[in-house]
Structures are given as structure tokens and as C-alpha cells.
Design a protein around this motif. Structure first.
Motif, PDB file in Angstrom:
ATOM      1  N   VAL A  31       0.836  -1.197   0.000  1.00  0.00           N
ATOM      2  CA  VAL A  31       0.000   0.000   0.000  1.00  0.00           C
ATOM      3  C   VAL A  31       0.873   1.250   0.000  1.00  0.00           C
ATOM      4  CG1 VAL A  31      -2.005   1.116   1.047  1.00  0.00           C
ATOM      5  CG2 VAL A  31      -1.600  -1.316   1.453  1.00  0.00           C
ATOM      6  N   TYR A  33       0.461   5.647  -0.040  1.00  0.00           N
ATOM      7  CA  TYR A  33      -0.480   6.727   0.251  1.00  0.00           C
ATOM      8  C   TYR A  33       0.129   8.070  -0.130  1.00  0.00           C
ATOM      9  CZ  TYR A  33      -1.892   3.166   3.745  1.00  0.00           C
ATOM     10  OH  TYR A  33      -2.253   2.009   4.396  1.00  0.00           O
ATOM     11  N   TYR A  35      -0.495  12.061   1.199  1.00  0.00           N
ATOM     12  CA  TYR A  35      -1.142  12.985   2.120  1.00  0.00           C
ATOM     13  C   TYR A  35      -0.762  14.417   1.754  1.00  0.00           C
ATOM     14  CZ  TYR A  35      -2.153   9.242   5.522  1.00  0.00           C
ATOM     15  OH  TYR A  35      -2.628   8.121   6.158  1.00  0.00           O
ATOM     16  N   LEU A  45      -5.408  12.652   3.965  1.00  0.00           N
ATOM     17  CA  LEU A  45      -5.222  11.629   2.948  1.00  0.00           C
ATOM     18  C   LEU A  45      -5.879  12.063   1.637  1.00  0.00           C
ATOM     19  CD1 LEU A  45      -4.165   8.750   2.315  1.00  0.00           C
ATOM     20  CD2 LEU A  45      -6.425   7.902   3.001  1.00  0.00           C
ATOM     21  N   TYR A  50      -3.685   0.128  -3.201  1.00  0.00           N
ATOM     22  CA  TYR A  50      -3.383  -1.207  -2.689  1.00  0.00           C
ATOM     23  C   TYR A  50      -2.972  -2.008  -3.916  1.00  0.00           C
ATOM     24  CZ  TYR A  50      -3.425  -5.484  -0.046  1.00  0.00           C
ATOM     25  OH  TYR A  50      -3.036  -6.639   0.592  1.00  0.00           O
ATOM     26  N   GLU A  57      -9.948   9.512  -2.125  1.00  0.00           N
ATOM     27  CA  GLU A  57     -10.819  10.028  -1.070  1.00  0.00           C
ATOM     28  C   GLU A  57     -11.887  10.914  -1.703  1.00  0.00           C
ATOM     29  OE1 GLU A  57     -10.591   9.058   2.247  1.00  0.00           O
ATOM     30  OE2 GLU A  57      -9.265   7.658   1.206  1.00  0.00           O
ATOM     31  N   GLY A  96       0.070  -3.594   4.347  1.00  0.00           N
ATOM     32  CA  GLY A  96      -1.271  -3.984   3.934  1.00  0.00           C
ATOM     33  C   GLY A  96      -1.950  -4.820   4.993  1.00  0.00           C
ATOM     34  N   ASP A  99      -1.589  -1.640  10.405  1.00  0.00           N
ATOM     35  CA  ASP A  99      -2.048  -0.274  10.237  1.00  0.00           C
ATOM     36  C   ASP A  99      -0.931   0.747  10.346  1.00  0.00           C
ATOM     37  OD1 ASP A  99      -4.411  -1.798  11.996  1.00  0.00           O
ATOM     38  OD2 ASP A  99      -5.026  -0.752  10.172  1.00  0.00           O
ATOM     39  N   THR A 100       0.268   0.300  10.631  1.00  0.00           N
ATOM     40  CA  THR A 100       1.374   1.232  10.758  1.00  0.00           C
ATOM     41  C   THR A 100       1.791   1.706   9.380  1.00  0.00           C
ATOM     42  OG1 THR A 100       2.138   0.101  12.736  1.00  0.00           O
ATOM     43  CG2 THR A 100       3.704   1.552  11.620  1.00  0.00           C
ATOM     44  N   GLN A 101       1.809   3.000   9.202  1.00  0.00           N
ATOM     45  CA  GLN A 101       2.243   3.583   7.941  1.00  0.00           C
ATOM     46  C   GLN A 101       3.625   4.204   8.141  1.00  0.00           C
ATOM     47  OE1 GLN A 101      -0.775   6.177   6.293  1.00  0.00           O
ATOM     48  NE2 GLN A 101      -2.384   4.674   6.669  1.00  0.00           N
ATOM     49  N   TYR A 102       4.457   4.016   7.139  1.00  0.00           N
ATOM     50  CA  TYR A 102       5.827   4.512   7.189  1.00  0.00           C
ATOM     51  C   TYR A 102       5.939   5.672   6.215  1.00  0.00           C
ATOM     52  CZ  TYR A 102       6.552   0.124   9.613  1.00  0.00           C
ATOM     53  OH  TYR A 102       6.459  -0.916  10.511  1.00  0.00           O
ATOM     54  N   PHE A 103       6.366   6.801   6.723  1.00  0.00           N
ATOM     55  CA  PHE A 103       6.344   8.024   5.938  1.00  0.00           C
ATOM     56  C   PHE A 103       7.707   8.378   5.357  1.00  0.00           C
ATOM     57  CE2 PHE A 103       2.189  10.002   6.526  1.00  0.00           C
ATOM     58  CZ  PHE A 103       1.651   9.224   7.524  1.00  0.00           C
TER      59      PHE A 103
END
Lengths: 112, 113
Positions: A31, A33, A35, A45, A50, A57, A96, A99-103
């Protein structure tokens, strides 16, 4: 080190001139994203992929588009930037199944 | 409509003392909460998370508390260190399988040596 990379870190464009921001990842996450974060605001977002499935959005302006040609890369295209689109643009990834997103470090966009 | 609220834009704490960062949410559908830390010129970094089935999660100096009835969570940092000075974002997820995180506006923590 595995990471999320954004290029360029700073981008200046003119009002109405199309601009593309780039994100790449070496984490092999499913996944990705995008922002938008304006000054003193929460990251918002815009859309996410995916794999190749694109999810927009509901309140993301049509002016913003995205492409994901392969697992590693994702692009944000702003077709006709307005002054209100000046912001920090953050790319993130997640495996995926968590829920941890890495920026990434973000790209600061200035519109003249 | 801001669903995740961090009402304190900034917080100053002496080194060695406890830092308490607060977050309130309005949507009862949120079931998973995360804290991110952000240094200037860097992207947010995941710090700690908590599921709605728990009321506490601890990781070293960092503890997150969740009060579901009050729709409130807090991040405790003990002891605070100068390197903890950063902006802290609270984020929430609505339901299992949803990839959308809703972020608060952040609280800038300054730890004074």
C-alpha cells in the motif's frame, strides 16, 4: 536501509503549471499513500493504492491525480496548481496487513 | 469536522519529568489509535499504537492510555529527554481493513534541558 524516498524535497512551480512529485520505497509494501499537510494542520489523505487498485478520497480535488507504475514507485500529479495547493506532500507505505504507515520526508510545494 | 483533536498546540516539559500529550476523538467507530513523532524536515515516524480492546500499551519510556468511554487517549513519556522534542500526532483508524488514518493537528513538545 529500507525506506521511503521522496523527490524532490522542495518543489517550486508556477500557478497553473503541471507538477509531478515522486515517491519510491524499498520496503516492498503493498500500500502507498499520498497525504497533503498544510501549515499547522493535520495530514489529510488524498488517495492510496493497494497494489494497483486506486482509492480516491471523496473530497480529493480532481486536480490531483496519481500513478503507480510498479510496486516501488508512486507519483502525485497536480494538473493545474493553485495557490491553495501549496503544502507539504507526504508519501507513506504500509504492508497492507498492519495499520502502521511509514512516511517519507515529504516534498514541500511552493506555488508562485 | 475534526474527528481527532489535539487541543494543545504546544507543551514544554523539563528534562527528566513526565510529558503527557492528550488526544480526543469524536467518532465511536475508531478502533485503533497510533502516535507518530515528527522532527523538522522529516516525515512522521511511528511511535506506539493501541487497539480499542486494550486500555494501556507500553514500550520503554512511552505509554499510551485509552479511555473509550471518554473517547480520550494520552501518550506519557517518562522520563522526558531533549531528543523527544518534536511534533506528536495522534491518529485513528475507523475499522478493521480500512487503510484510512485520521490525524490530529499535532502537539509540539519541547523538552528543556
Amino acid at each position: 536501509d529500507a525506506m521511503v524516498i521522496q523527490n524532490p524535497r522542495y518543489q517550486v512551480t508556477q500557478f497553473g503549471k503541471p507538477v509531478t512529485l515522486s515517491c519510491s520505497q524499498t520496503l516492498n509494501h503493498n500500500v502507498m499513500y499520498w497525504y497533503q499537510q498544510k501549515s499547522s494542520q493535520a495530514p489529510k489523505l488524498l488517495f492510496h493504492y493497494y497494489d494497483k487498485d486506486f482509492n480516491n478520497e471523496a473530497d480529493t480535488p480532481d486536480n490531483f491525480q496519481s500513478r503507480r507504475p510498479n510496486t516501488s514507485f508512486c507519483f502525485l500529479d497536480i494538473r493545474s496548481p493553485g495557490l491553495g495547493d501549496a503544502a507539504m506532500y507526504l508519501c507513506a507505505t504500509s504492508p497492507g496487513d498492519t495499520d502502521t504507515q511509514y512516511f517519507g520526508p515529504g516534498t514541500r510545494l511552493t506555488v508562485l | 469536522d475534526q474527528q481527532v483533536k489535539q487541543n494543545s498546540p504546544s507543551l514544554s516539559v523539563q528534562e527528566g519529568r513526565i510529558s503527557i500529550l492528550n488526544c480526543d476523538y469524536t467518532n465511536s467507530m475508531f478502533d485503533y489509535f497510533l502516535w507518530y513523532k515528527k522532527y523538522p524536515a522529516e516525515g512522521p515516524t511511528f511511535l506506539i499504537s493501541i487497539s480499542s480492546i486494550k486500555d494501556k500499551n507500553e514500550d520503554g519510556r512511552f505509554t499510551v492510555f485509552l479511555n473509550k468511554s471518554a473517547k480520550h487517549l494520552s501518550l506519557h513519556i517518562v522520563p522526558s529527554q531533549p531528543g523527544d522534542s518534536a511534533v506528536y500526532f495522534c491518529a485513528a483508524r475507523k475499522r478493521a481493513g480500512s487503510y484510512q488514518l485520521t490525524f490530529g493537528k499535532g502537539t509540539k513538545l519541547s523538552v528543556i534541558p
